[in-house]
Scaffold this motif. Structure first.
Motif, PDB file in Angstrom:
ATOM      1  N   UNK A   1       0.849  -1.171   0.000  1.00 17.52           N
ATOM      2  CA  UNK A   1       0.000   0.000   0.000  1.00 17.52           C
ATOM      3  C   UNK A   1       0.893   1.231   0.000  1.00 17.52           C
ATOM      4  N   UNK A   2       0.347   2.273  -0.548  1.00 17.63           N
ATOM      5  CA  UNK A   2       1.108   3.513  -0.636  1.00 17.63           C
ATOM      6  C   UNK A   2       0.620   4.489   0.432  1.00 17.63           C
ATOM      7  N   UNK A   3       1.561   4.956   1.248  1.00 21.22           N
ATOM      8  CA  UNK A   3       1.285   5.922   2.305  1.00 21.22           C
ATOM      9  C   UNK A   3       1.770   7.286   1.826  1.00 21.22           C
ATOM     10  N   UNK A   4       0.882   8.265   1.858  1.00 21.56           N
ATOM     11  CA  UNK A   4       1.218   9.596   1.347  1.00 21.56           C
ATOM     12  C   UNK A   4       0.605  10.668   2.238  1.00 21.56           C
ATOM     13  N   UNK A   5       1.025  11.895   1.997  1.00 16.18           N
ATOM     14  CA  UNK A   5       0.390  13.045   2.619  1.00 16.18           C
ATOM     15  C   UNK A   5      -0.555  13.674   1.611  1.00 16.18           C
ATOM     16  N   UNK A   6      -1.734  13.995   2.064  1.00 12.57           N
ATOM     17  CA  UNK A   6      -2.679  14.729   1.234  1.00 12.57           C
ATOM     18  C   UNK A   6      -2.132  16.147   1.064  1.00 12.57           C
ATOM     19  N   UNK A   7      -2.251  16.684  -0.119  1.00  9.87           N
ATOM     20  CA  UNK A   7      -1.787  18.056  -0.345  1.00  9.87           C
ATOM     21  C   UNK A   7      -2.461  18.981   0.667  1.00  9.87           C
ATOM     22  N   UNK A   8      -1.695  19.868   1.228  1.00  9.62           N
ATOM     23  CA  UNK A   8      -2.160  20.727   2.315  1.00  9.62           C
ATOM     24  C   UNK A   8      -3.432  21.496   1.969  1.00  9.62           C
ATOM     25  N   UNK A   9      -3.547  21.974   0.742  1.00  8.77           N
ATOM     26  CA  UNK A   9      -4.709  22.789   0.384  1.00  8.77           C
ATOM     27  C   UNK A   9      -5.838  21.991  -0.270  1.00  8.77           C
ATOM     28  N   UNK A  10      -5.762  20.657  -0.261  1.00  8.86           N
ATOM     29  CA  UNK A  10      -6.814  19.831  -0.870  1.00  8.86           C
ATOM     30  C   UNK A  10      -8.188  20.202  -0.300  1.00  8.86           C
ATOM     31  N   UNK A  11      -8.299  20.288   1.006  1.00  4.17           N
ATOM     32  CA  UNK A  11      -9.600  20.540   1.627  1.00  4.17           C
ATOM     33  C   UNK A  11     -10.096  21.969   1.391  1.00  4.17           C
ATOM     34  N   UNK A  12      -9.191  22.926   1.236  1.00  4.64           N
ATOM     35  CA  UNK A  12      -9.648  24.274   0.913  1.00  4.64           C
ATOM     36  C   UNK A  12     -10.007  24.394  -0.568  1.00  4.64           C
ATOM     37  N   UNK A  13      -9.393  23.552  -1.412  1.00  7.67           N
ATOM     38  CA  UNK A  13      -9.742  23.524  -2.832  1.00  7.67           C
ATOM     39  C   UNK A  13     -11.097  22.859  -3.068  1.00  7.67           C
ATOM     40  N   UNK A  14     -11.521  22.049  -2.113  1.00  3.85           N
ATOM     41  CA  UNK A  14     -12.805  21.345  -2.184  1.00  3.85           C
ATOM     42  C   UNK A  14     -13.615  21.706  -0.928  1.00  3.85           C
ATOM     43  N   UNK A  15     -14.107  22.942  -0.835  1.00  7.15           N
ATOM     44  CA  UNK A  15     -14.709  23.447   0.400  1.00  7.15           C
ATOM     45  C   UNK A  15     -16.000  22.754   0.828  1.00  7.15           C
ATOM     46  N   UNK A  16     -16.664  22.045  -0.067  1.00 10.42           N
ATOM     47  CA  UNK A  16     -17.911  21.381   0.322  1.00 10.42           C
ATOM     48  C   UNK A  16     -17.652  20.112   1.127  1.00 10.42           C
ATOM     49  N   UNK A  17     -16.417  19.656   1.139  1.00 10.30           N
ATOM     50  CA  UNK A  17     -16.078  18.429   1.858  1.00 10.30           C
ATOM     51  C   UNK A  17     -15.757  18.766   3.306  1.00 10.30           C
ATOM     52  N   UNK A  18     -16.647  18.363   4.188  1.00 13.05           N
ATOM     53  CA  UNK A  18     -16.444  18.574   5.617  1.00 13.05           C
ATOM     54  C   UNK A  18     -16.013  17.254   6.220  1.00 13.05           C
ATOM     55  N   UNK A  19     -14.735  16.968   6.142  1.00 11.78           N
ATOM     56  CA  UNK A  19     -14.281  15.655   6.584  1.00 11.78           C
ATOM     57  C   UNK A  19     -13.200  15.730   7.635  1.00 11.78           C
ATOM     58  N   UNK A  20     -12.203  16.512   7.365  1.00 12.58           N
ATOM     59  CA  UNK A  20     -11.017  16.523   8.200  1.00 12.58           C
ATOM     60  C   UNK A  20     -10.642  17.953   8.559  1.00 12.58           C
ATOM     61  N   UNK A  21      -9.820  18.084   9.554  1.00 12.93           N
ATOM     62  CA  UNK A  21      -9.296  19.368   9.982  1.00 12.93           C
ATOM     63  C   UNK A  21      -8.522  20.000   8.826  1.00 12.93           C
ATOM     64  N   UNK A  22      -8.914  21.197   8.445  1.00 11.40           N
ATOM     65  CA  UNK A  22      -8.282  21.849   7.295  1.00 11.40           C
ATOM     66  C   UNK A  22      -6.981  22.558   7.652  1.00 11.40           C
TER      67      UNK A  22
END
Length: 137
Positions: A1-22
């Protein structure tokens, strides 16, 4: 499996997603289901059954899975600090793929039916609601 970091601004680029701490980066595991690439976040305190427990209270949280639209959504590969957690995930790769695929397919079926009992009981806080067009719902 591949372990990665989500791009820091992913959640701000997709503002309708209320999932994780931005306000911070998130370690994720990449998995492909139905030709879609999902990012399943690693959580230090997994308090529900919609995921895979790994070490102590930690685990993979299926309910907060995010869809990866482009490889630029990923910041970089990482190495987990805990070799015990790394093994717990890697040794169960087939189980993770099977269980997460079932989780996604059950959601799609419940939305198509529709089955409010399943949605309200098992998917009330799921991020899959953000991806109906991609899931063919």
């Amino acid at each position: 499996m591949r372990f990665v970091l989500l791009r820091y601004d992913y959640l701000t680029q997709h503002p309708t997603i209320e999932a994780l701490d931005k306000s911070r980066p998130h370690a994720i595991v990449l998995i492909e289901v139905n030709r879609l690439q999902f990012a399943i976040p690693l959580r230090t305190n997994l308090t529900h059954k919609h995921g895979l427990k790994t070490v102590k209270n930690g685990g993979l949280d299926y309910s907060k899975a995010l869809l990866i639209f482009d490889q630029s959504d990923i910041s970089r590969d990482i190495k987990l600090k805990s070799s015990e957690e790394f093994r717990a995930i890697n040794e169960r790769e087939a189980k993770i793929v099977k269980d997460f695929t079932k989780y996604v397919n059950r959601y799609v079926a419940a939305r198509r039916k529709p089955d409010a009992n399943i949605i309200n009981r098992e998917y009330l806080y799921s991020t899959l609601v953000n991806y109906h067009a991609h899931l063919g719902i």
